[in-house]
Design a protein around this motif. Structure first.
Motif, PDB file in Angstrom:
ATOM      1  N   THR A 134       0.833  -1.197   0.000  1.00  0.00           N
ATOM      2  CA  THR A 134       0.000   0.000   0.000  1.00  0.00           C
ATOM      3  C   THR A 134       0.871   1.252   0.000  1.00  0.00           C
ATOM      4  OG1 THR A 134      -1.730  -1.167   1.195  1.00  0.00           O
ATOM      5  CG2 THR A 134      -1.829   1.220   1.242  1.00  0.00           C
ATOM      6  N   PHE A 182      -6.033   2.257  -1.120  1.00  0.00           N
ATOM      7  CA  PHE A 182      -6.809   2.097   0.107  1.00  0.00           C
ATOM      8  C   PHE A 182      -7.677   3.325   0.316  1.00  0.00           C
ATOM      9  CE2 PHE A 182      -3.178   4.494   1.466  1.00  0.00           C
ATOM     10  CZ  PHE A 182      -3.636   5.325   2.470  1.00  0.00           C
ATOM     11  N   TYR A 221      -9.799  -1.420   2.588  1.00  0.00           N
ATOM     12  CA  TYR A 221      -9.531  -1.820   1.206  1.00  0.00           C
ATOM     13  C   TYR A 221     -10.823  -2.205   0.506  1.00  0.00           C
ATOM     14  CZ  TYR A 221      -4.771  -1.812   2.853  1.00  0.00           C
ATOM     15  OH  TYR A 221      -3.574  -1.421   3.383  1.00  0.00           O
TER      16      TYR A 221
END
Length: 102
Positions: free
Chosen positions: A21, A28, A41
């Motif tokens: 991420t 996200f 998510y």
């Protein structure tokens, strides 16, 4: 989906998910209100990540490519003692020829 749920779906650790991420490979949603992000998510993003990483065949187990060269070696052993003996004999013959004329 929580980070634990997303990591479980991907079959990776939460730390690896966080690293992916942070690197921007998995998007996200930040639902936090403070300085620290609370990540969630989207299942569609997780599925897209899986599809982007999916490979059809592993090169190590797929059929081998046709080789343009022979796979066997054409190395020939050299008998150094035989070469040395032949060279010595050649020198002896040439020295005997030269000594006959004297």
């Amino acid at each position: 989906m929580t980070p634990a749920e997303a990591a479980a779906q991907l079959g990776i650790s939460s730390r690896q998910l966080r690293d992916l991420t942070t690197d921007g490979e998995i998007p996200f949603v930040n639902i936090g209100r403070g300085e620290r992000a609370t990540r969630r998510y989207d299942p569609i993003d997780i599925a897209a990540f899986i599809m982007a990483r999916k490979k059809t065949a592993c090169p190590s187990i797929s059929a081998p490519a046709h080789r343009s060269t022979a796979t066997t070696s054409a190395v020939v052993g050299i008998d150094f003692q035989a070469r040395r003996t032949a060279r010595r004999n050649a020198k002896l013959k040439s020295s005997k020829r030269g000594s006959k004329g004297r």
